[in-house]
Design a protein around this motif. Sequence first.
Motif, PDB file in Angstrom:
ATOM      1  N   SER A 144      82.100 -10.735  29.194  1.00 46.76           N
ATOM      2  CA  SER A 144      80.958 -11.341  29.483  1.00 46.76           C
ATOM      3  C   SER A 144      80.467 -12.110  28.024  1.00 46.76           C
ATOM      4  O   SER A 144      80.085 -11.628  27.207  1.00 46.76           O
ATOM      5  CB  SER A 144      79.751 -10.487  29.888  1.00 46.76           C
ATOM      6  N   GLN A 201      73.560  -5.952  30.743  1.00 46.24           N
ATOM      7  CA  GLN A 201      74.971  -5.782  30.608  1.00 46.24           C
ATOM      8  C   GLN A 201      75.533  -4.612  31.486  1.00 46.24           C
ATOM      9  O   GLN A 201      76.596  -4.263  31.855  1.00 46.24           O
ATOM     10  CB  GLN A 201      75.284  -5.728  29.179  1.00 46.24           C
ATOM     11  N   TRP A 204      75.651  -5.125  34.842  1.00 50.43           N
ATOM     12  CA  TRP A 204      77.031  -5.937  35.195  1.00 50.43           C
ATOM     13  C   TRP A 204      78.352  -5.123  35.137  1.00 50.43           C
ATOM     14  O   TRP A 204      79.142  -5.502  35.985  1.00 50.43           O
ATOM     15  CB  TRP A 204      76.848  -7.371  34.059  1.00 50.43           C
ATOM     16  N   ARG A 208      80.951  -4.819  38.308  1.00 49.12           N
ATOM     17  CA  ARG A 208      82.332  -5.171  37.901  1.00 49.12           C
ATOM     18  C   ARG A 208      83.495  -4.087  38.107  1.00 49.12           C
ATOM     19  O   ARG A 208      84.288  -4.254  38.647  1.00 49.12           O
ATOM     20  CB  ARG A 208      82.524  -5.688  36.537  1.00 49.12           C
TER      21      ARG A 208
END
Length: 269
Positions: A144, A201, A204, A208
């Motif tokens: 990222s 994050q 995220w 993912r």
Amino acid sequence: MPERRYTEGEIAEILRRAVDAHEAQKQADHAEGLTLEELQRAGAAAGLPAEVIAAAAAAFDRAPSPPKITAQAGIPMTVQHEATLPGPLTDDAWSRLVADARRTFKATGKVEQMGSLRRWKNGNLNMLVEPDGETHRIRFQTTSSNGQSGMIGSLVLLVTALILGLSFALSGDLVEPSLQFMLGAMAIGGIGMYAFTQRRQTRWSEERDEQMHALAERAAEYVAQTEIGLPEIKPAETEPVRPAHAVFDEWVNDEDTPEQQPTRSKRTR
């Protein structure tokens, strides 16, 4: 000589010691685990067919490795996931998997191939399938750039506030309320940006990982369907294969973000 007779208390103690010794022997026998044949014998005692035990053991051996999430300064930046498929992934199954990846990540991406290595990529997001003996192994990796930007921004604010604070303290100007307010605002801004980036994050990286795990399971299902002889499925439309020399050109510098779609120009009358 008359045979010895044990009292009730002695009988209870002897039986207790025998049970303890038997349990200790069983634990020692299984300390190094069981072979597949021993597992099948144990399963047969419970009414389980040997082939069921063998299939379960094979599925366990193919289980995906734990996800690897790499963090920088406590902020998740990179997510990796890989798994061994139960057999080779055909071209048809690969096309279906690419279509699934495009729907999952909401991005068109690019399909590339170099020899036996097949890859779908969208920025820093990569899905690779490569030979692994008689089967294939699927790998996912993404980084990222948004997380890197947030981390750098928060560190810049905090370090700047620290340097200015030390400078003003040495010069004696730190007593000024306006300077104290400025430094405090910079420090609070840096801490707030770090906390926001770290929370974003974390979400995220978890998302993912779930997406990658689901795609790996989907790939295993496609391989299993091929092995049991289901009818061939029409491949999804994919982009032309890029030349081998261009496969890894953009591996490092792209972003894990959906690609920009071209905008349509307005029709003039």
